[in-house]
Design a protein around this motif. Structure first.
Motif, PDB file in Angstrom:
ATOM      1  N   GLY A   1       0.814  -1.215   0.000  1.00 48.55           N
ATOM      2  CA  GLY A   1       0.000   0.000   0.000  1.00 48.55           C
ATOM      3  C   GLY A   1       0.843   1.259   0.000  1.00 48.55           C
ATOM      4  N   ILE A   2       1.925   1.243   0.794  1.00 48.04           N
ATOM      5  CA  ILE A   2       2.793   2.426   0.882  1.00 48.04           C
ATOM      6  C   ILE A   2       3.489   2.700  -0.454  1.00 48.04           C
ATOM      7  N   LEU A   3       4.011   1.648  -1.082  1.00 45.30           N
ATOM      8  CA  LEU A   3       4.706   1.817  -2.359  1.00 45.30           C
ATOM      9  C   LEU A   3       3.767   2.328  -3.446  1.00 45.30           C
ATOM     10  N   CYS A   4       2.555   1.792  -3.479  1.00 46.51           N
ATOM     11  CA  CYS A   4       1.567   2.269  -4.461  1.00 46.51           C
ATOM     12  C   CYS A   4       1.219   3.734  -4.202  1.00 46.51           C
ATOM     13  N   TYR A   5       1.140   4.099  -2.922  1.00 41.93           N
ATOM     14  CA  TYR A   5       0.869   5.494  -2.567  1.00 41.93           C
ATOM     15  C   TYR A   5       2.002   6.405  -3.028  1.00 41.93           C
ATOM     16  N   VAL A   6       3.241   5.972  -2.783  1.00 42.64           N
ATOM     17  CA  VAL A   6       4.405   6.767  -3.192  1.00 42.64           C
ATOM     18  C   VAL A   6       4.421   6.951  -4.705  1.00 42.64           C
ATOM     19  N   GLY A   7       4.193   5.848  -5.436  1.00 42.27           N
ATOM     20  CA  GLY A   7       4.169   5.933  -6.896  1.00 42.27           C
ATOM     21  C   GLY A   7       3.082   6.863  -7.389  1.00 42.27           C
ATOM     22  N   ALA A   8       1.880   6.758  -6.794  1.00 41.95           N
ATOM     23  CA  ALA A   8       0.769   7.625  -7.191  1.00 41.95           C
ATOM     24  C   ALA A   8       1.080   9.082  -6.853  1.00 41.95           C
ATOM     25  N   TYR A   9       1.711   9.308  -5.696  1.00 41.96           N
ATOM     26  CA  TYR A   9       2.088  10.672  -5.291  1.00 41.96           C
ATOM     27  C   TYR A   9       3.057  11.292  -6.290  1.00 41.96           C
ATOM     28  N   VAL A  10       4.015  10.486  -6.757  1.00 45.99           N
ATOM     29  CA  VAL A  10       4.982  10.974  -7.749  1.00 45.99           C
ATOM     30  C   VAL A  10       4.259  11.340  -9.034  1.00 45.99           C
ATOM     31  N   PHE A  11       3.338  10.483  -9.475  1.00 46.95           N
ATOM     32  CA  PHE A  11       2.587  10.750 -10.698  1.00 46.95           C
ATOM     33  C   PHE A  11       1.791  12.047 -10.590  1.00 46.95           C
ATOM     34  N   ILE A  12       1.064  12.189  -9.476  1.00 47.39           N
ATOM     35  CA  ILE A  12       0.215  13.367  -9.298  1.00 47.39           C
ATOM     36  C   ILE A  12       1.049  14.643  -9.235  1.00 47.39           C
ATOM     37  N   THR A  13       2.145  14.586  -8.479  1.00 51.76           N
ATOM     38  CA  THR A  13       3.003  15.766  -8.333  1.00 51.76           C
ATOM     39  C   THR A  13       3.683  16.112  -9.649  1.00 51.76           C
ATOM     40  N   TYR A  14       4.202  15.093 -10.334  1.00 50.49           N
ATOM     41  CA  TYR A  14       4.874  15.346 -11.606  1.00 50.49           C
ATOM     42  C   TYR A  14       3.903  15.878 -12.650  1.00 50.49           C
ATOM     43  N   ASP A  15       2.628  15.508 -12.525  1.00 45.11           N
ATOM     44  CA  ASP A  15       1.628  16.003 -13.475  1.00 45.11           C
ATOM     45  C   ASP A  15       1.496  17.519 -13.376  1.00 45.11           C
ATOM     46  N   ASP A  16       1.721  18.072 -12.187  1.00 41.14           N
ATOM     47  CA  ASP A  16       1.655  19.522 -11.992  1.00 41.14           C
ATOM     48  C   ASP A  16       2.899  20.223 -12.523  1.00 41.14           C
ATOM     49  N   TYR A  17       3.979  19.469 -12.690  1.00 35.44           N
ATOM     50  CA  TYR A  17       5.245  20.081 -13.105  1.00 35.44           C
ATOM     51  C   TYR A  17       5.750  19.556 -14.456  1.00 35.44           C
ATOM     52  N   ASP A  18       4.917  18.743 -15.143  1.00 36.43           N
ATOM     53  CA  ASP A  18       5.420  18.070 -16.334  1.00 36.43           C
ATOM     54  C   ASP A  18       5.736  19.015 -17.485  1.00 36.43           C
ATOM     55  N   HIS A  19       5.240  20.258 -17.421  1.00 37.17           N
ATOM     56  CA  HIS A  19       5.569  21.228 -18.476  1.00 37.17           C
ATOM     57  C   HIS A  19       7.004  21.730 -18.351  1.00 37.17           C
ATOM     58  N   PHE A  20       7.622  21.465 -17.209  1.00 40.59           N
ATOM     59  CA  PHE A  20       8.966  21.980 -16.975  1.00 40.59           C
ATOM     60  C   PHE A  20      10.059  20.963 -17.285  1.00 40.59           C
ATOM     61  N   PHE A  21       9.676  19.794 -17.759  1.00 37.94           N
ATOM     62  CA  PHE A  21      10.668  18.826 -18.226  1.00 37.94           C
ATOM     63  C   PHE A  21      10.049  17.992 -19.342  1.00 37.94           C
ATOM     64  N   GLU A  22      10.869  17.537 -20.266  1.00 37.94           N
ATOM     65  CA  GLU A  22      10.380  16.844 -21.456  1.00 37.94           C
ATOM     66  C   GLU A  22      10.696  15.357 -21.455  1.00 37.94           C
ATOM     67  N   ASP A  23      11.494  14.890 -20.523  1.00 35.67           N
ATOM     68  CA  ASP A  23      11.912  13.489 -20.496  1.00 35.67           C
ATOM     69  C   ASP A  23      10.838  12.632 -19.836  1.00 35.67           C
ATOM     70  N   VAL A  24      10.057  11.919 -20.659  1.00 37.17           N
ATOM     71  CA  VAL A  24       8.982  11.080 -20.113  1.00 37.17           C
ATOM     72  C   VAL A  24       9.534   9.906 -19.323  1.00 37.17           C
ATOM     73  N   TYR A  25      10.805   9.550 -19.533  1.00 39.94           N
ATOM     74  CA  TYR A  25      11.393   8.419 -18.825  1.00 39.94           C
ATOM     75  C   TYR A  25      11.578   8.713 -17.343  1.00 39.94           C
ATOM     76  N   THR A  26      11.380   9.976 -16.961  1.00 41.60           N
ATOM     77  CA  THR A  26      11.452  10.325 -15.539  1.00 41.60           C
ATOM     78  C   THR A  26      10.367   9.599 -14.745  1.00 41.60           C
ATOM     79  N   PHE A  27       9.312   9.170 -15.422  1.00 41.57           N
ATOM     80  CA  PHE A  27       8.222   8.477 -14.748  1.00 41.57           C
ATOM     81  C   PHE A  27       8.527   7.002 -14.501  1.00 41.57           C
TER      82      PHE A  27
ATOM     83  N   VAL B   1      14.852  20.937 -16.515  1.00 37.81           N
ATOM     84  CA  VAL B   1      14.111  22.147 -16.169  1.00 37.81           C
ATOM     85  C   VAL B   1      14.751  23.368 -16.812  1.00 37.81           C
ATOM     86  N   ASN B   2      16.072  23.450 -16.775  1.00 37.05           N
ATOM     87  CA  ASN B   2      16.784  24.590 -17.352  1.00 37.05           C
ATOM     88  C   ASN B   2      16.512  24.750 -18.842  1.00 37.05           C
ATOM     89  N   SER B   3      16.383  23.604 -19.528  1.00 32.35           N
ATOM     90  CA  SER B   3      16.215  23.648 -20.984  1.00 32.35           C
ATOM     91  C   SER B   3      14.780  23.922 -21.421  1.00 32.35           C
TER      92      SER B   3
END
Length: 253
Positions: free
Chosen positions: A25-51, A115-117
């Motif tokens: 449960g904790i690992l699934c929560y962490v993964g989902a948290y990363v997805f949700i947070t990255y969704d708010d910042y995904d315009h600032f990086f182009e590398d989809v492999y970060t997911f 992010v810089n690019s």
């Protein structure tokens, strides 16, 4: 003494399997948290492999739930086949988490360059409307991180939106929350956030990736202990002598 060790190993192993269920449960929560947070910042990086680390850690969480079920049943019954399967799957998951840690470090190092690019391009595409994805992303980040512009609020003067509006104002999202009458005017810079967003976005994304790394490492250690206890029980179940009937005075008991 050996029997005591086996009993202790079984007790620890059953307890660890319960932890594996919680870990799932904790690992699934962490993964989902990363997805949700990255969704708010995904315009600032182009590398989809970060997911990839986030996807992997969710998959590991799902597998850990199955591992916990197999481990509990095999431990209680001291099933040689079940414990062997348990150890093999646990070893594969352990190797996967090592991969997550390595990828986490690799992508964490690449966050700043990503992010810089891309951040300047995102700011140049800002038009101040809610229908524009870049505008929503920038306003969200500036409010959440309490920042303004790329390096500071003066960066807005070089954007297309600022030059076209010709009102000497930056977005309202640059206004400090403790200021009531802020309109975004550059004539009152003390009412605006003074820190730029680039540094804060990089720090946020790096912190998230480090969160994934430490989570994977913590559960990798627990899995090592689980494999050790399983091996102790496995060795015992594989070396027990077969049952022989008790013979008393030439008569089978």
């Amino acid at each position: 003494m050996g029997h005591c060790g086996i009993t202790s190993s079984k007790t620890v192993l059953v307890f660890l399997n319960l932890i594996f269920w919680a870990a799932a449960g904790i690992l699934c929560y962490v993964g989902a948290y990363v997805f949700i947070t990255y969704d708010d910042y995904d315009h600032f990086f182009e590398d989809v492999y970060t997911f990839i680390p986030a996807v992997t850690i969710i998959a590991v969480g799902a597998i850990l739930f199955i591992i916990g079920l197999i481990g509990c049943c095999a431990t209680v019954r001291e099933s040689y086949c079940g414990l062997t399967t348990f150890v093999i799957i646990l070893l594969l998951v352990f190797m996967t988490e090592v991969v997550v840690v390595v990828l986490g470090y690799i992508y964490r190092a690449r966050v700043e360059d990503e992010v810089n690019s891309s951040i300047k391009k995102v700011y140049n595409e800002y038009n101040g409307t809610n229908s524009n994805a870049q505008s929503r992303a920038i306003d969200y980040v500036q409010r959440q991180l309490r920042c303004c512009g790329i390096h500071n609020y003066t960066d807005w003067q070089y954007t297309s939106w600022f030059q076209e509006s010709k009102n000497n104002n930056v977005p309202i999202s640059c206004c400090r929350t403790d200021v009531v009458s802020c309109t975004g005017s550059l004539t009152h810079p003390e009412r605006l956030y003074s820190e730029g967003c680039e540094v804060l976005v990089v720090a946020m994304l790096k912190d998230i990736m480090m969160y994934v790394i430490w989570t994977a490492l913590a559960f990798a250690v627990i899995q090592m202990l689980g494999m050790l206890c399983a091996c102790v029980v496995l060795c015992h179940s594989g070396t027990d002598p077969p049952y022989e009937p008790l013979v008393t005075g030439g008569v089978y008991a």
